[in-house]
Design a protein around this motif. Structure first.
Motif, PDB file in Angstrom:
ATOM      1  N   GLU A 114      15.489 -45.144  69.025  1.00 29.77           N
ATOM      2  CA  GLU A 114      15.814 -46.342  69.369  1.00 29.77           C
ATOM      3  C   GLU A 114      16.065 -46.985  68.065  1.00 29.77           C
ATOM      4  N   GLU A 115      15.480 -46.793  66.898  1.00 29.97           N
ATOM      5  CA  GLU A 115      15.607 -47.101  65.668  1.00 29.97           C
ATOM      6  C   GLU A 115      16.776 -46.736  65.239  1.00 29.97           C
ATOM      7  N   ALA A 116      17.057 -45.512  65.155  1.00 32.35           N
ATOM      8  CA  ALA A 116      18.477 -45.011  65.014  1.00 32.35           C
ATOM      9  C   ALA A 116      19.676 -45.736  65.487  1.00 32.35           C
ATOM     10  N   TYR A 122      33.097 -38.732  66.054  1.00 28.57           N
ATOM     11  CA  TYR A 122      31.940 -38.547  66.134  1.00 28.57           C
ATOM     12  C   TYR A 122      31.339 -37.768  64.867  1.00 28.57           C
ATOM     13  N   ASP A 123      32.019 -36.732  64.514  1.00 28.41           N
ATOM     14  CA  ASP A 123      31.329 -35.944  63.397  1.00 28.41           C
ATOM     15  C   ASP A 123      31.352 -36.868  62.065  1.00 28.41           C
ATOM     16  N   LEU A 124      32.349 -37.713  62.156  1.00 30.76           N
ATOM     17  CA  LEU A 124      32.633 -38.645  60.842  1.00 30.76           C
ATOM     18  C   LEU A 124      31.418 -39.623  60.795  1.00 30.76           C
ATOM     19  N   LEU A 174      28.035 -39.306  58.424  1.00 29.83           N
ATOM     20  CA  LEU A 174      27.642 -40.842  57.524  1.00 29.83           C
ATOM     21  C   LEU A 174      26.223 -40.941  57.602  1.00 29.83           C
ATOM     22  N   PHE A 175      25.528 -40.744  58.769  1.00 30.55           N
ATOM     23  CA  PHE A 175      23.980 -40.661  58.911  1.00 30.55           C
ATOM     24  C   PHE A 175      23.329 -39.833  57.809  1.00 30.55           C
ATOM     25  N   HIS A 176      23.871 -38.607  57.549  1.00 31.72           N
ATOM     26  CA  HIS A 176      23.309 -37.479  56.584  1.00 31.72           C
ATOM     27  C   HIS A 176      23.324 -38.213  55.113  1.00 31.72           C
ATOM     28  N   ILE A 177      24.479 -38.519  55.031  1.00 31.52           N
ATOM     29  CA  ILE A 177      24.922 -39.396  53.540  1.00 31.52           C
ATOM     30  C   ILE A 177      23.849 -40.561  53.210  1.00 31.52           C
ATOM     31  N   ALA A 199      20.591 -38.161  64.001  1.00 31.90           N
ATOM     32  CA  ALA A 199      21.986 -38.508  63.588  1.00 31.90           C
ATOM     33  C   ALA A 199      22.971 -38.826  64.730  1.00 31.90           C
ATOM     34  N   ASP A 200      22.736 -38.149  66.036  1.00 30.61           N
ATOM     35  CA  ASP A 200      23.473 -38.210  67.121  1.00 30.61           C
ATOM     36  C   ASP A 200      23.358 -39.656  67.665  1.00 30.61           C
TER      37      ASP A 200
END
Length: 368
Positions: free
Chosen positions: A130-132, A200-202, A206-209, A235-236
């Motif tokens: 939920e926080e993500a 979606y991949d972008l 972005l989350f990982h960055i 990330a999803d």
């Protein structure tokens, strides 16, 4: 080539070979281990003769230590892939690294400074899904992604966050990657994937960055493996919320009261308009509380395939990106690198480079 990069490559190569500092110290003939430690930490410069000796002891060509268009020693990748043979992926990683290193090296030559401060999400492995999602919603709002977030996401990443985004012809099985360097972040997306998958991949990368320091991603993410690790699930959830914020998808409803056929049609049409997949939209609606999980499960997955459209050839976006093409072209125009050198690093015929940059709206003159 900076002394810092040479030092980093010496350390990386030594560790890759499994050599200890004591062992390499003896092979090099240094009087003590502190000398090698000072070199690897960047506190002592390496002389030309010493660098030749390092190349011999560490079984690497001199160019490994001196080539500015390599990421060896500094770049860390995280690949979204499925079933790609390790050696093929390693070879492609070197090629991808050259694209990023080219941008980094020429940017430094042209006086382009990386962002003074890097953006980061205040999330960790202990964060809830939920926080993500809340973080994704806030990102879309605060960066003004608008009514169709997928259209503006790459632009915002490049112009507002200083992230290099490159559309590439990746290996079959590779959908995207994130790359983290001390002074630069980059995202590579396989432009041959369908639009929904690319977007979606972008957002996923972005989350990982934005969370790399708090929760570094694995070098390899298997996109078909189940169950996923917690970082990938976070990330999803972030990616889905970025591309489909509640404020964007709510006006397409109400969803819960639609008959089965009408729900399928609404999912497909809405997903097509937002540049996402209908299946992803369905589960985003569940997460946002606009559709029950039980109702979502009644929807036939096959009816959502390809957003209900007949399969057509993928309309791939142009190679690379406009910022990349503009910077490389400026460097060539100012004589910092030759057009032929650029073509060699991109592994493309010169005429194809001209065409690829033209597709980005940039006139590249090879000067021949």
């Amino acid at each position: 080539m900076s002394d810092g990069l040479i030092a980093a490559r010496i350390k990386v190569r030594r560790e890759a070979l499994g050599f200890t500092q004591d062992g390499v110290t003896k092979l090099l003939g240094f009087s003590d281990r502190q000398t090698l430690s000072a070199i690897e930490n960047g506190d002592r410069r390496v002389s030309a003769s010493e660098l030749v000796r390092f190349a011999e002891v560490l079984a690497a060509p001199l160019t490994y230590f001196t080539d500015p268009f390599l990421l060896a020693g500094v770049g860390r990748f995280s690949w979204r892939q499925a079933g790609v043979p390790p050696q093929k992926l390693a070879d492609y990683e070197e090629h991808a690294g050259r694209l990023i290193a080219l941008y980094r090296a020429l940017g430094a030559e042209l006086g382009r400074r990386p962002p003074l401060l890097r953006q980061a999400l205040g999330l960790s492995k202990a964060s809830s899904y939920e926080e993500a999602m809340v973080a994704g919603e806030r990102f879309a709002e605060e960066f003004g992604l608008g009514p169709v977030p997928s259209r503006r996401l790459a632009e915002v990443m490049q112009d507002r966050l200083g992230i290099l985004v490159l559309m590439v012809d990746a290996l079959r099985g590779v959908s995207g990657a994130a790359c983290h360097l001390p002074e630069l972040d980059a995202v590579l997306i396989n432009r041959q994937e369908v639009a929904g998958r690319r977007h979606y991949d972008l957002a996923h990368e972005l989350f990982h960055i934005l969370t790399w320091d708090a929760m570094p991603p694995d070098h390899l993410e298997d996109t078909v493996a189940a169950p996923k690790g917690r970082v990938e699930q976070l990330a999803d959830n972030f990616a889905a919320a970025v591309l489909m914020p509640s404020s964007v998808i709510a006006p397409f409803g109400p969803w819960a009261d639609l008959a089965d056929d009408a729900l399928v049609s609404r999912l497909n049409d809405t997903a097509e308009a937002l540049g996402v997949s209908a299946s992803a939209l369905r589960w985003r609606l569940v997460a946002a509380g606009m559709l029950t999980k039980g109702r979502a499960k009644t929807v036939d997955e096959n009816a959502l395939r390809n957003n209900g459209r007949k399969p057509v050839a993928v309309e791939a976006p142009p190679l690379f990106s406009r910022p990349f093409a503009e910077l490389v072209t400026q460097a060539v125009d100012e004589g910092l690198i030759s057009a032929r050198k650029v073509a060699g690093l991109l592994d493309m015929p010169l005429d194809d480079v001209v065409d690829a940059f033209a597709a980005q709206g940039v006139a590249f003159d090879p000067g021949l």
